[in-house]
Design a protein around this motif. Structure first.
Motif, PDB file in Angstrom:
ATOM      1  N   UNK A  51       0.829  -1.208   0.000  1.00  0.00           N
ATOM      2  CA  UNK A  51       0.000   0.000   0.000  1.00  0.00           C
ATOM      3  C   UNK A  51       0.865   1.260   0.000  1.00  0.00           C
ATOM      4  N   UNK A  52       2.055   1.169   0.599  1.00  0.00           N
ATOM      5  CA  UNK A  52       2.941   2.327   0.684  1.00  0.00           C
ATOM      6  C   UNK A  52       3.496   2.745  -0.672  1.00  0.00           C
ATOM      7  N   UNK A  53       3.587   1.808  -1.606  1.00  0.00           N
ATOM      8  CA  UNK A  53       4.154   2.134  -2.923  1.00  0.00           C
ATOM      9  C   UNK A  53       3.083   2.151  -4.018  1.00  0.00           C
ATOM     10  N   UNK A  54       1.826   1.984  -3.639  1.00  0.00           N
ATOM     11  CA  UNK A  54       0.743   1.992  -4.626  1.00  0.00           C
ATOM     12  C   UNK A  54       0.625   3.373  -5.269  1.00  0.00           C
ATOM     13  N   UNK A  55       0.632   3.461  -6.603  1.00  0.00           N
ATOM     14  CA  UNK A  55       0.501   4.766  -7.261  1.00  0.00           C
ATOM     15  C   UNK A  55      -0.778   5.480  -6.834  1.00  0.00           C
ATOM     16  N   UNK A  56      -0.713   6.792  -6.735  1.00  0.00           N
ATOM     17  CA  UNK A  56      -1.853   7.578  -6.273  1.00  0.00           C
ATOM     18  C   UNK A  56      -3.075   7.387  -7.167  1.00  0.00           C
ATOM     19  N   UNK A  57      -2.860   7.292  -8.485  1.00  0.00           N
ATOM     20  CA  UNK A  57      -3.987   7.130  -9.409  1.00  0.00           C
ATOM     21  C   UNK A  57      -4.672   5.781  -9.201  1.00  0.00           C
ATOM     22  N   UNK A  58      -3.877   4.761  -8.906  1.00  0.00           N
ATOM     23  CA  UNK A  58      -4.431   3.425  -8.663  1.00  0.00           C
ATOM     24  C   UNK A  58      -5.218   3.408  -7.361  1.00  0.00           C
ATOM     25  N   UNK A  59      -4.639   4.044  -6.339  1.00  0.00           N
ATOM     26  CA  UNK A  59      -5.316   4.070  -5.043  1.00  0.00           C
ATOM     27  C   UNK A  59      -6.651   4.812  -5.142  1.00  0.00           C
ATOM     28  N   UNK A  60      -6.671   5.906  -5.859  1.00  0.00           N
ATOM     29  CA  UNK A  60      -7.911   6.669  -6.013  1.00  0.00           C
ATOM     30  C   UNK A  60      -8.982   5.835  -6.686  1.00  0.00           C
ATOM     31  N   UNK A  61      -8.605   5.092  -7.725  1.00  0.00           N
ATOM     32  CA  UNK A  61      -9.578   4.243  -8.430  1.00  0.00           C
ATOM     33  C   UNK A  61     -10.136   3.166  -7.509  1.00  0.00           C
ATOM     34  N   UNK A  62      -9.264   2.526  -6.741  1.00  0.00           N
ATOM     35  CA  UNK A  62      -9.696   1.457  -5.842  1.00  0.00           C
ATOM     36  C   UNK A  62     -10.598   1.989  -4.737  1.00  0.00           C
ATOM     37  N   UNK A  63     -10.187   3.093  -4.149  1.00  0.00           N
ATOM     38  CA  UNK A  63     -10.971   3.650  -3.047  1.00  0.00           C
ATOM     39  C   UNK A  63     -12.326   4.162  -3.526  1.00  0.00           C
ATOM     40  N   UNK A  64     -12.364   4.734  -4.718  1.00  0.00           N
ATOM     41  CA  UNK A  64     -13.628   5.227  -5.257  1.00  0.00           C
ATOM     42  C   UNK A  64     -14.626   4.098  -5.473  1.00  0.00           C
ATOM     43  N   UNK A  65     -14.107   2.883  -5.648  1.00  0.00           N
ATOM     44  CA  UNK A  65     -14.970   1.719  -5.847  1.00  0.00           C
ATOM     45  C   UNK A  65     -15.288   1.001  -4.535  1.00  0.00           C
ATOM     46  N   UNK A  66     -14.820   1.547  -3.436  1.00  0.00           N
ATOM     47  CA  UNK A  66     -15.108   0.949  -2.142  1.00  0.00           C
ATOM     48  C   UNK A  66     -14.242  -0.243  -1.784  1.00  0.00           C
ATOM     49  N   UNK A  67     -13.113  -0.416  -2.467  1.00  0.00           N
ATOM     50  CA  UNK A  67     -12.197  -1.512  -2.128  1.00  0.00           C
ATOM     51  C   UNK A  67     -11.567  -1.227  -0.762  1.00  0.00           C
ATOM     52  N   UNK A  68     -11.585  -2.204   0.114  1.00  0.00           N
ATOM     53  CA  UNK A  68     -11.053  -2.050   1.465  1.00  0.00           C
ATOM     54  C   UNK A  68      -9.529  -2.154   1.439  1.00  0.00           C
ATOM     55  N   UNK A  69      -8.869  -1.021   1.644  1.00  0.00           N
ATOM     56  CA  UNK A  69      -7.401  -0.985   1.675  1.00  0.00           C
ATOM     57  C   UNK A  69      -6.876  -0.818   3.094  1.00  0.00           C
ATOM     58  N   UNK A  70      -7.736  -0.976   4.082  1.00  0.00           N
ATOM     59  CA  UNK A  70      -7.342  -0.698   5.474  1.00  0.00           C
ATOM     60  C   UNK A  70      -6.246  -1.635   5.974  1.00  0.00           C
ATOM     61  N   UNK A  71      -6.180  -2.844   5.391  1.00  0.00           N
ATOM     62  CA  UNK A  71      -5.174  -3.807   5.852  1.00  0.00           C
ATOM     63  C   UNK A  71      -3.993  -3.909   4.901  1.00  0.00           C
ATOM     64  N   UNK A  72      -4.083  -3.252   3.767  1.00  0.00           N
ATOM     65  CA  UNK A  72      -2.973  -3.280   2.825  1.00  0.00           C
ATOM     66  C   UNK A  72      -3.414  -3.635   1.422  1.00  0.00           C
ATOM     67  N   UNK A  73      -2.411  -3.730   0.518  1.00  0.00           N
ATOM     68  CA  UNK A  73      -2.665  -4.009  -0.886  1.00  0.00           C
ATOM     69  C   UNK A  73      -1.371  -4.492  -1.531  1.00  0.00           C
ATOM     70  N   UNK A  74      -1.443  -5.476  -2.454  1.00  0.00           N
ATOM     71  CA  UNK A  74      -2.601  -6.279  -2.833  1.00  0.00           C
ATOM     72  C   UNK A  74      -2.858  -7.395  -1.822  1.00  0.00           C
ATOM     73  N   UNK A  75      -3.845  -8.228  -2.107  1.00  0.00           N
ATOM     74  CA  UNK A  75      -4.111  -9.381  -1.259  1.00  0.00           C
ATOM     75  C   UNK A  75      -3.333 -10.570  -1.798  1.00  0.00           C
ATOM     76  N   UNK A  76      -2.468 -11.128  -0.946  1.00  0.00           N
ATOM     77  CA  UNK A  76      -1.647 -12.273  -1.332  1.00  0.00           C
ATOM     78  C   UNK A  76      -2.412 -13.553  -0.998  1.00  0.00           C
ATOM     79  N   UNK A  77      -2.500 -14.500  -1.930  1.00  0.00           N
ATOM     80  CA  UNK A  77      -3.240 -15.730  -1.650  1.00  0.00           C
ATOM     81  C   UNK A  77      -2.731 -16.440  -0.401  1.00  0.00           C
ATOM     82  N   UNK A  78      -3.648 -17.057   0.304  1.00  0.00           N
ATOM     83  CA  UNK A  78      -3.334 -17.810   1.512  1.00  0.00           C
ATOM     84  C   UNK A  78      -2.415 -18.970   1.162  1.00  0.00           C
TER      85      UNK A  78
END
Length: 430
Positions: A51-78
């Motif tokens: 999440x710390x290196x996510x481009x600002x334009x990408x973060x804006x798109x994700x957040x505008x769609x309601x994607x939960x970034x509170x725990x980080x990004x991206x989601x790594x498979x279990x």
């Protein structure tokens, strides 16, 4: 990497050997199985560091769609859910499922789609069309069907200046087929099947792609491991029902560089002599997965890949045209030929796809208006593609990809090549 010691095995554990190995592989931090070489360094779940290196334009798109970034990004498979053994991986989606070819019954003139656009322009004679003045998120079902047919005829279709949410992108993918949910690759949190395409994230976690090694696998994919997505390839050829339409949307685009190239399988087939076409028609080849696993019957015999057998020349269910179905990364051998003969034929076919500039299109993704991105939608059956890593990570490049799986590959001996069907000249050799 720290060596694996005999005491890493629990002597009091009375489980079978393959169960012990699976437990060890899932829990030992220095071991890696069925994921890319750098991904053993990644923890499971949403990544705060990403999440710390996510481009600002990408973060804006994700957040505008309601994607939960509170725990980080991206989601790594279990890691506990990634297949370790070959039979487990082979069993994923190993049954027939209903597939509706949306392009098959679409209006051949595509009046609903074209009338909504301000411009439709072919970028080359044989592959690649750009549609201007149309937003993907606003398509009707009739327009989606016509777009599917256009993609299947032209190989790849491009849309610039798109305000497209990840959820809408995923919804569009579900319309065109069963969306592939990848067990290994990073995903958008909360959106299974929305794969993250982000080489910069891999480099931050140990990927060793450089200016010198980025393209080596295009000379010999068996000797030089691919770095990023720069090797010519077709996605998911190991699936019981391989990929059909794929949609990549970039929301962070380099000012210069980071292009993608596609090559037409219809045109590659028509590049062949009529005698060679007859030789290949009806032949089958073995196609392998990008990821490798352990053979339960021979766990110390080295990693093995999923293998499927399909026609090397396929018939497209929407266009009815023949196309050449090979790629350097994942086509292993032609059945019925000796290994030497198979290698000679396959390497020639790879070169036909890769070295004929007149059957390729190169797409420059930018520039994009602030807050907008660009989309490429292509037919993963009848094309190959590769990225160009000339920007060397100096500018951010991030996107999301959704792949819809299609039909079980088949060959209809009564089908025609593209040039035959369109009445174009076909050179006859003496």
């Amino acid at each position: 990497m720290a060596p694996v010691a005999i005491n890493d095995f629990d002597s009091s554990d009375d489980t079978t050997l393959d169960e012990k190995l699976e437990k060890l592989l899932r829990t030992h931090l220095d071991l890696n199985i069925s994921r890319s070489s750098f991904s053993k360094n990644l923890h499971t779940g949403a990544d705060p560091a990403g999440l710390k290196i996510l481009p600002a334009s990408s973060r804006s798109r994700l957040e505008a769609d309601g994607v939960d970034l509170s725990k980080g990004y991206p989601k790594i498979p279990d890691r506990t859910k990634i297949p370790v053994y070959l039979d487990e991986a082979f069993a994923i989606r190993n049954e027939d499922y209903p597939y509706i070819e949306r392009g098959a019954n679409a209006d051949p003139e595509k009046k609903a789609l074209f009338s909504a656009a301000t411009e439709v322009k072919d970028l080359t004679k044989h592959i690649g069309t750009e549609i201007v003045g149309l937003q993907l998120q606003d398509l009707t079902d009739k327009q989606k069907d016509e777009l599917a047919l256009l993609v299947e005829e032209r190989g790849v279709v491009f849309f610039r200046d798109q305000k497209l949410s990840p959820k809408k992108q995923l919804e569009l993918g579900h319309y065109w087929g069963q969306v592939e949910v990848h067990p290994q690759t990073p995903q958008v949190p909360g959106l299974p099947g929305e794969t993250v395409i982000w080489v910069d994230y891999g480099r931050a976690n140990g990927s060793e792609i450089t200016f010198k090694n980025a393209d080596l696998s295009n000379w010999d994919a068996t000797k030089f491991k691919a770095k990023g997505n720069n090797t010519w390839h077709t996605d998911l050829v190991h699936e019981h029902q391989p990929s059909g339409i794929t949609h990549l949307h970039l929301d962070a685009i380099p000012d210069v560089g980071g292009d993608t190239i596609w090559s037409s399988g219809y045109a590659a087939y028509d590049k062949l002599s009529e005698e060679f076409k007859r030789f290949l028609d009806g032949k089958k080849a073995v196609y392998v997965s990008a990821h490798a696993y352990l053979d339960r019957a021979d766990p110390f015999g080295g990693a093995k890949r999923i293998e499927r057998t399909f026609p090397i020349v396929r018939t497209h269910p929407a266009t009815g045209w023949k196309f050449l179905f090979v790629n350097r990364s994942m086509t292993k051998r032609i059945i019925g030929l000796t290994p030497v003969e198979s290698d000679l034929v396959l390497n020639y076919l790879f070169n036909v796809y890769e070295k004929n500039a007149d059957i390729q299109v190169r797409f420059k993704w930018g520039p994009a208006k602030p807050g907008y991105g660009a989309s490429a939608i292509w037919d993963n059956r009848s094309t190959q593609h590769r990225t160009v890593w000339d920007h060397e990570g100096l500018d951010p490049r991030h996107g999301t990809r959704v792949t819809s799986l299609a039909e079980i590959p088949y060959f209809d001996p009564k089908s025609k090549s593209q040039r035959e069907a369109l009445g174009l000249p076909i050179a006859k050799e003496d």
